[in-house]
Enzyme design. Structure first.
Site, PDB file in Angstrom:
ATOM      1  CG  LEU A   1      -2.049  -0.979   1.325  1.00 32.57           C
ATOM      2  CD1 LEU A   1      -2.798  -0.786   2.647  1.00 32.57           C
ATOM      3  CD2 LEU A   1      -3.012  -0.869   0.152  1.00 32.57           C
ATOM      4  CG  ASP A   2       0.437   4.297  -2.954  1.00 33.43           C
ATOM      5  OD1 ASP A   2       1.203   3.414  -3.393  1.00 33.43           O
ATOM      6  OD2 ASP A   2      -0.366   4.932  -3.650  1.00 33.43           O
ATOM      7  NE  ARG A   3       6.075   8.391   2.715  1.00 30.58           N
ATOM      8  CZ  ARG A   3       7.075   8.484   3.595  1.00 30.58           C
ATOM      9  NH1 ARG A   3       6.832   8.870   4.838  1.00 30.58           N
ATOM     10  NH2 ARG A   3       8.305   8.216   3.229  1.00 30.58           N
TER      11      ARG A   3
ATOM     12  CG  HIS B   1       0.882   6.231  -7.318  1.00 29.45           C
ATOM     13  ND1 HIS B   1       1.679   7.355  -7.356  1.00 29.45           N
ATOM     14  CD2 HIS B   1       1.182   5.614  -6.142  1.00 29.45           C
ATOM     15  CE1 HIS B   1       2.423   7.413  -6.262  1.00 29.45           C
ATOM     16  NE2 HIS B   1       2.141   6.366  -5.513  1.00 29.45           N
TER      17      HIS B   1
END
Length: 239
Positions: free
Chosen positions: A63-65, A161
């Site tokens: 998962l993205d930050r 993204h």
């Protein structure tokens, strides 16, 4: 206060763990973190999730930050291999919640736009590109507020993204997105994107394991403005 990863645990069995990843914490050191010991990552805390096993669990996906919610870990090598195959083959059902600016005109639809890196030196920075990799996102409106919409997003593919680029390209960027949307780089409301639920067909003779993560506090106000109620069944189930 030190980060307590055990308190983030949503699900545990012999093969996997699912935790509720907090927004703002990277899962592992990346290009921005380098090798600096001062940059805390989720990986720094995985030893606390051994629960009696000789080795710590490892991430089965990413998962993205700035994205919160359901994050899966495999408890040993065989489990990681199995989970990796499920994610790579698209058999894991993923549902994200997003608050977007404006919103789509309809109630449901899909975004089918190929994606490619915008800058080869920064592979995470993506753009819509006809020569890129296929990328498909399905969306459904769960609620609307003044200038906002609450969407359930299902990424059929798993490009970097993808949800953020697709929503921005479709004309309704995700609230708080400082890269692809309209949020300021500093002092914005935080990315309003949450990995709300997963369905994982881990065991052939059983129904898929379903896990939901509660909406993070920084999204509560916008969710309520779009009709969300924290005590509703849909809020609990991540639908």
């Amino acid at each position: 206060m030190p980060f307590d990863i055990v308190s983030c645990l949503l699900y545990r069995d012999a093969l996997m763990l699912v935790i509720d990843k907090p927004a703002g914490m990277p899962v592992h050191p990346g290009p921005r973190s380098g090798t600096a010991t001062s940059d805390e990552t989720l990986s720094d805390h995985l030893d606390a999730l051994r629960f009696g096993l000789p080795r710590r669990p490892e991430l089965a996906h990413r998962l993205d930050r700035d994205t919160s919610g359901c994050l899966v870990l495999g408890r040993h090598r065989k489990a990681l291999d199995k989970l990796g195959r499920l994610f790579q083959s698209g058999k894991v059902e993923k549902t994200y919640w997003a608050i977007v600016e404006g919103g789509p005109a309809g109630d449901a639809g899909e975004i089918d736009l190929p994606l490619a890196p915008r800058d080869p030196a920064r592979g995470w920075w993506m753009k819509v590109d006809a020569a890129g990799q296929p990328a498909l996102t399905r969306w459904r409106v769960l609620g609307r507020g003044e200038g906002l919409a609450w969407l359930a997003l299902t990424p059929v593919t798993g490009r970097t993204h993808q949800l953020r680029v697709h929503c921005a390209a479709a004309g309704f960027p995700i609230l708080g997105d400082a890269i692809y949307g309209n949020a300021p780089r500093i002092g914005g409301p935080g990315l309003h994107l949450h990995a709300a639920a997963l369905a994982i067909p881990l065991y052939p003779s059983r129904e898929a394991v379903r896990i939901a993560a509660p909406a993070p506090p920084h999204m509560h106000a916008a969710l309520r403005a779009a009709g969300w109620c924290a005590t509703s069944p849909d809020a609990v189930a991540g639908r």
